[in-house]
Design a protein around this motif. Sequence first.
Motif, PDB file in Angstrom:
ATOM      1  N   GLY B 267       0.837  -1.202   0.000  1.00 54.05           N
ATOM      2  CA  GLY B 267       0.000   0.000   0.000  1.00 54.05           C
ATOM      3  C   GLY B 267       0.870   1.251   0.000  1.00 54.05           C
ATOM      4  N   ALA B 268       1.919   1.233   0.794  1.00 55.10           N
ATOM      5  CA  ALA B 268       2.821   2.387   0.869  1.00 55.10           C
ATOM      6  C   ALA B 268       3.480   2.643  -0.478  1.00 55.10           C
ATOM      7  CB  ALA B 268       3.879   2.157   1.947  1.00 55.10           C
ATOM      8  N   ALA B 269       3.950   1.569  -1.116  1.00 53.81           N
ATOM      9  CA  ALA B 269       4.585   1.728  -2.431  1.00 53.81           C
ATOM     10  C   ALA B 269       3.593   2.318  -3.424  1.00 53.81           C
ATOM     11  CB  ALA B 269       5.102   0.384  -2.931  1.00 53.81           C
ATOM     12  N   THR B 270       2.355   1.827  -3.380  1.00 51.79           N
ATOM     13  CA  THR B 270       1.313   2.350  -4.274  1.00 51.79           C
ATOM     14  C   THR B 270       1.055   3.827  -3.993  1.00 51.79           C
ATOM     15  OG1 THR B 270       0.329   0.152  -4.145  1.00 51.79           O
ATOM     16  CG2 THR B 270      -1.001   1.877  -5.159  1.00 51.79           C
ATOM     17  N   ALA B 271       1.050   4.176  -2.704  1.00 52.05           N
ATOM     18  CA  ALA B 271       0.786   5.565  -2.324  1.00 52.05           C
ATOM     19  C   ALA B 271       1.851   6.503  -2.873  1.00 52.05           C
ATOM     20  CB  ALA B 271       0.705   5.683  -0.806  1.00 52.05           C
ATOM     21  N   ILE B 272       3.103   6.064  -2.851  1.00 52.80           N
ATOM     22  CA  ILE B 272       4.185   6.902  -3.400  1.00 52.80           C
ATOM     23  C   ILE B 272       3.901   7.209  -4.868  1.00 52.80           C
ATOM     24  CG2 ILE B 272       6.621   6.881  -4.074  1.00 52.80           C
ATOM     25  CD1 ILE B 272       7.175   5.344  -1.459  1.00 52.80           C
ATOM     26  N   ILE B 273       3.510   6.173  -5.611  1.00 49.45           N
ATOM     27  CA  ILE B 273       3.216   6.376  -7.037  1.00 49.45           C
ATOM     28  C   ILE B 273       2.030   7.323  -7.204  1.00 49.45           C
ATOM     29  CG2 ILE B 273       2.707   5.230  -9.233  1.00 49.45           C
ATOM     30  CD1 ILE B 273       5.310   4.295  -7.887  1.00 49.45           C
ATOM     31  N   VAL B 274       0.967   7.068  -6.447  1.00 51.78           N
ATOM     32  CA  VAL B 274      -0.238   7.888  -6.577  1.00 51.78           C
ATOM     33  C   VAL B 274       0.081   9.357  -6.292  1.00 51.78           C
ATOM     34  CG1 VAL B 274      -2.463   8.378  -5.483  1.00 51.78           C
ATOM     35  CG2 VAL B 274      -1.896   6.042  -6.153  1.00 51.78           C
ATOM     36  N   GLY B 275       0.856   9.599  -5.252  1.00 51.53           N
ATOM     37  CA  GLY B 275       1.214  10.980  -4.911  1.00 51.53           C
ATOM     38  C   GLY B 275       2.031  11.636  -6.005  1.00 51.53           C
ATOM     39  N   CYS B 276       3.012  10.914  -6.506  1.00 51.81           N
ATOM     40  CA  CYS B 276       3.852  11.468  -7.577  1.00 51.81           C
ATOM     41  C   CYS B 276       3.021  11.766  -8.824  1.00 51.81           C
ATOM     42  CB  CYS B 276       4.972  10.488  -7.932  1.00 51.81           C
ATOM     43  SG  CYS B 276       6.284  10.385  -6.695  1.00 51.81           S
TER      44      CYS B 276
END
Lengths: 117, 432
Positions: B267-276
């Motif tokens: 989830g954290a890895a996905t969040a980094i992408i979503v934010g970027c």
Amino acid sequence: MKLVIGIVRPDKANDVLEALYRAEVRGISMSRVQGHGGELDRVETYRGTRVQMGLSEKVRFEIAVSDEFVQATIDALCEGGQTGEVGDGKIFVMPLERAVRIRTGERDHGAVTPVGK
Amino acid sequence: MSALLAAAPAAVDTGDTAWMLIATALVLVMTIGLGLFYAGLVRAKNTLNTFMMCVAALAVATITWALVGYSLAFDGEAKILGGLGHAFMSDVGFVPREGTTIPHLVFFAFQGTFCIITTALVSGAVVERMRFGPFLIFAALWSILVYAVLAHWAFGGGWLAQQGTLDFAGGVPVEMGSGFSALAAALVVGARKDHGRQALLPHNSVYVLLGAGLLWFGWFGFNGGSGFNTGENSVLAFANTLLTPACTLLTWFVIDFLRNRQITAIGAATAIIVGCVGITPAGGFVSPIWAMVLGVLVTFPCYAVVALRPRTRVDETLDVLAAHGVAGLFGIVFIGLFAQKDWNGIANGLFYGDAGQFWSQVVAAAAAPAYAFGMTYVLLRGLGALMPLRGSDREEAIGMDIVHHGEEAYVTGEGAILIRPEAEEKPVAQPV
């Protein structure tokens, strides 16, 4: 009481588990093994080095069952593990001298019968 | 975008050029980061194939970009499609492109790295099943028919740019382009044979986190370089690239915790992408505080799509639609609401008094997904009529690595027999 050992393709392991579950066979161990059963060898190439992969990944089931469950276990392994091509695996059935459930100390038939049966 | 560059002189600025050379390399490393991210998310038997789809984009999309893609995107200001004046890189030399202060070659290379990563992104929808050969052909055609066209609309002076759509670093061509194409690709190629029947789990979450980290690192070049200089908009985008993903991360933590009482690494890895992705279109246009708000808000729709997707039959395997399509769309619309002339020197959004800007953004948020989805659908249907896009169930069960590449990611070498060259005349596969 028998020990049923089934060696199957890794990609059929889930199908075998499903089939065993439907046959109400619980108490299962499985491990990844490498083996060879007469199938064609795969050739792989790593930076120009060609190698013949003599061993394939297999999954080995070990299932200790009471006599009335032996056929159901074999059927489930066959049903779940079969693709029809060379390399589907083997089933070995061997007599089991003793079995003990560590938690309760139950022996033999009681030890290989699922809890609550 | 074009308004940003209108008044710039046509001489090469060494500082700008130095930064853009670095930014180009930063964006290139994103494609390898994406390969790692994707490879970690698939099963072990498909690790190499998944990574190789990203590597393939490095080869294929670079060449198509040099031959025609760049020209179609950046030659002339026609509404729909650029000309062929820069085909085969003609007139792409050391003289800056009009409105920039960097050599045209640097501009070309920087934009090329965008085309590469976007092409690689689409592969996330078809991993673990699409044959490698057809994917190469698809990647080549997609980079021209979809990416170059959308890049022209938003970056190259096409109709979206003309009607005022602001898109700093690629919400239109990169994020919505890849996300909605991914949905179409997943529909045409179809679900993996075990989809919905078995748990298909990520095989290495550390790859996923490391890949996400590399992507974030590279994104500083992606967003920070999209002003083509070291000016205020570029600096703003650079700082916002730090702020937004941090807020998305924390928001994702909170939602994860409220839903499952546990905070997940994937989830954290996905969040980094979503934010970027969220800050990609808006980076140079919104204030740092609004960028942080964007980071919080963009989490909700993306989290929802990630959570809902497995309940459908659509096997859009690695959630390109959620992480790129939806987040990119959100970022594009966010500009229309919260862009601030005090910060960007170009335009205000709805909340700062310009409703027109909002509608310009909405038009882009409708047109880009529609084109990307439609064109990719037609392209893959056509390709599928000429050749099978996927192999047999048996091949899928064995895994793409062995079937298409003759290699394994985690090979032990036990039981492997060296084939010496003098023994080559023997048939390569034989029963023992």
